[in-house]
Design a protein around this motif. Sequence first.
Motif, short mmCIF file in Angstrom:
data_model
loop_
_atom_site.label_atom_id
_atom_site.label_comp_id
_atom_site.label_asym_id
_atom_site.label_seq_id
_atom_site.Cartn_x
_atom_site.Cartn_y
_atom_site.Cartn_z
N THR A 100 -0.76 36.14 166.18
CA THR A 100 -0.02 36.70 164.96
C THR A 100 0.54 38.04 165.11
O THR A 100 -0.33 39.11 165.61
CB THR A 100 -0.78 36.91 163.76
N CYS A 101 1.62 38.47 164.85
CA CYS A 101 2.32 39.71 164.99
C CYS A 101 1.67 40.70 163.86
O CYS A 101 1.81 40.30 162.96
CB CYS A 101 3.91 39.84 164.96
N THR A 102 1.16 41.58 164.37
CA THR A 102 0.67 42.62 163.49
C THR A 102 1.07 44.33 164.06
O THR A 102 1.64 44.21 165.21
CB THR A 102 -0.94 42.61 163.42
N GLY A 103 0.67 45.18 163.52
CA GLY A 103 0.67 46.48 164.15
C GLY A 103 -0.06 46.77 165.17
O GLY A 103 0.14 47.78 165.97
N ASP A 104 -1.05 46.01 165.62
CA ASP A 104 -1.61 46.25 166.82
C ASP A 104 -1.11 45.74 168.06
O ASP A 104 -1.37 46.20 169.24
CB ASP A 104 -3.12 45.35 166.81
N ASN A 105 -0.33 44.79 167.91
CA ASN A 105 0.67 44.14 169.22
C ASN A 105 2.09 44.25 169.24
O ASN A 105 2.74 43.59 170.08
CB ASN A 105 0.25 42.73 169.38
N THR A 106 2.65 45.18 168.25
CA THR A 106 3.92 45.42 167.98
C THR A 106 4.25 46.79 167.78
O THR A 106 3.59 47.51 167.49
CB THR A 106 4.66 44.58 166.88
N LYS A 107 5.72 47.08 168.26
CA LYS A 107 6.12 48.57 167.88
C LYS A 107 7.07 48.27 166.93
O LYS A 107 7.92 47.54 166.88
CB LYS A 107 6.78 49.29 169.00
N ALA A 108 7.21 49.05 165.70
CA ALA A 108 8.09 48.96 164.77
C ALA A 108 8.95 50.13 164.54
O ALA A 108 8.51 51.36 164.95
CB ALA A 108 7.34 48.64 163.39
N VAL A 109 10.10 49.81 164.32
CA VAL A 109 11.24 50.88 164.09
C VAL A 109 12.12 50.53 163.00
O VAL A 109 12.58 49.38 162.49
CB VAL A 109 12.12 50.95 165.44
N ILE A 110 12.32 51.55 162.02
CA ILE A 110 13.21 51.41 160.76
C ILE A 110 14.45 52.28 161.10
O ILE A 110 14.28 53.52 161.65
CB ILE A 110 12.42 51.80 159.71
N HIS A 191 8.22 57.61 153.04
CA HIS A 191 7.31 57.00 153.92
C HIS A 191 7.18 55.42 153.66
O HIS A 191 7.53 55.03 152.62
CB HIS A 191 5.56 57.53 153.71
N LEU A 192 7.10 54.70 154.76
CA LEU A 192 7.02 53.23 154.70
C LEU A 192 5.86 52.45 155.45
O LEU A 192 5.55 53.07 156.74
CB LEU A 192 8.29 52.66 155.39
N THR A 193 5.11 51.74 154.78
CA THR A 193 4.02 50.93 154.97
C THR A 193 4.44 49.74 155.36
O THR A 193 4.89 48.88 154.56
CB THR A 193 2.61 50.92 154.30
N ILE A 194 4.27 48.89 156.68
CA ILE A 194 4.48 47.61 157.00
C ILE A 194 3.22 46.85 157.04
O ILE A 194 2.45 47.12 157.95
CB ILE A 194 5.54 47.76 158.29
N SER A 195 2.99 45.88 156.35
CA SER A 195 1.89 44.78 156.48
C SER A 195 2.73 43.46 156.88
O SER A 195 3.58 43.14 156.69
CB SER A 195 1.11 44.83 155.14
N PRO A 207 -1.61 47.46 159.79
CA PRO A 207 -0.44 47.86 159.38
C PRO A 207 0.47 48.61 160.38
O PRO A 207 -0.28 49.32 160.98
CB PRO A 207 -0.38 48.27 157.88
N ALA A 208 1.63 48.88 159.97
CA ALA A 208 2.49 49.91 160.86
C ALA A 208 2.89 50.87 159.72
O ALA A 208 3.36 50.56 158.66
CB ALA A 208 3.70 49.24 161.35
N GLU A 209 2.68 52.31 160.26
CA GLU A 209 3.14 53.55 159.43
C GLU A 209 4.16 54.01 159.85
O GLU A 209 4.41 54.41 161.00
CB GLU A 209 2.06 54.57 159.14
N LEU A 210 5.30 54.22 159.21
CA LEU A 210 6.70 54.95 159.70
C LEU A 210 7.23 55.97 158.70
O LEU A 210 7.16 55.47 157.43
CB LEU A 210 7.74 53.63 159.86
N ALA A 211 7.91 56.92 159.52
CA ALA A 211 8.73 57.67 158.53
C ALA A 211 10.11 57.18 158.39
O ALA A 211 10.70 56.94 159.38
CB ALA A 211 8.66 59.12 159.44
#
Length: 238
Positions: A100-110, A191-195, A207-211
Motif C-alpha cells: 500500500t502506498c503510504t507516507g513511508d514509501n512515497t514522496k508527496a509534493v503539492i 499546512h496540509l496533512t495527507i493520509s 501520513p505525509a506532512e506538507l507546507a
Amino acid sequence: MRTIRSRAIRNRTAVVATAALLAGLSLTACQSDDKAKAAAPAGGGKASAGVSGTTAATPPSGTGSNGAADPADGGDKGSGTASGKSTGGGTGGDSTTPTTCTGDNTKAVISKVARPINHLLLTITNTGSRTCAAYNAPFLRFDEAQSPTRFIEDSRPQAVVTLAPGESAYAAVVLTGEPGAAENPGRVAKHLTISFGHKGAGSTGAPAELALPADTYIEDDTAKVTYWQSDMADALTY
C-alpha cells in the motif's frame, strides 16, 4: 554234576543280564530319537522360508508397504512441509505483490497550477523498492480542520492505480472560487496533512506532512479532492 548245573545256571543268568542290558540301551536310544524329533521344527525348509518372509514384510525406514516414500516418516514429511511453506511464502509475501502506498514509501509534493484556476495538484512518487497501490482518494486535512476534504466520486478510476518504483500518481484539489469574493468566505491555509487509503474504508500507514504554497486560499465546506489518477491530465479535468 553239580558243577555242570551251576555253570549252566551262571551262563543263563549272564545271557539274561546281557539281553536286559541291550534292551535298556535300545529303549534309551529310541527315547532320545523321539525327543530329538519332537524338538526339531516340522520341516527345516519351511522354518527358513518363515524367517525370510518376516524380513521382507518389514519395510525399510521411510517407505511404505509398496516401497514408495511414506508421508508419515519424519524426514519426508519435514521436506514436504518445508516445500509447502516456501510456496506459501511466495503467495503471501512475494515482492511482486503490491504493497500500500503510504507516507513511508512515497514522496508527496503539492503545487499550484495555472489551469484550472483555484486548483492544487498533489503528486506522490513511489520511493520504495516494491510496487505500491494508491487506494481510493487521499484524506486531506488543511491546518486543524475538523474533517477531511470530501472526495469527488465521479473521479473514481476503473482500477486501482499501482506505482512501480519511481512512478507517480496524481490528485487534484479544488479549493474555492476567487479569493476575497463575498460568496467565498474562506481562509488562507498553511499546512496540509495527507493520509493514505487502503482496500477498505479509512486510512492506513504514516501520513505525509506538507507546507502549502503561499496564499493558498481555501473554503472548507466546498473544497474537494479527486481519487488518485495515473495521469496528471485526468486529475486536472475535475
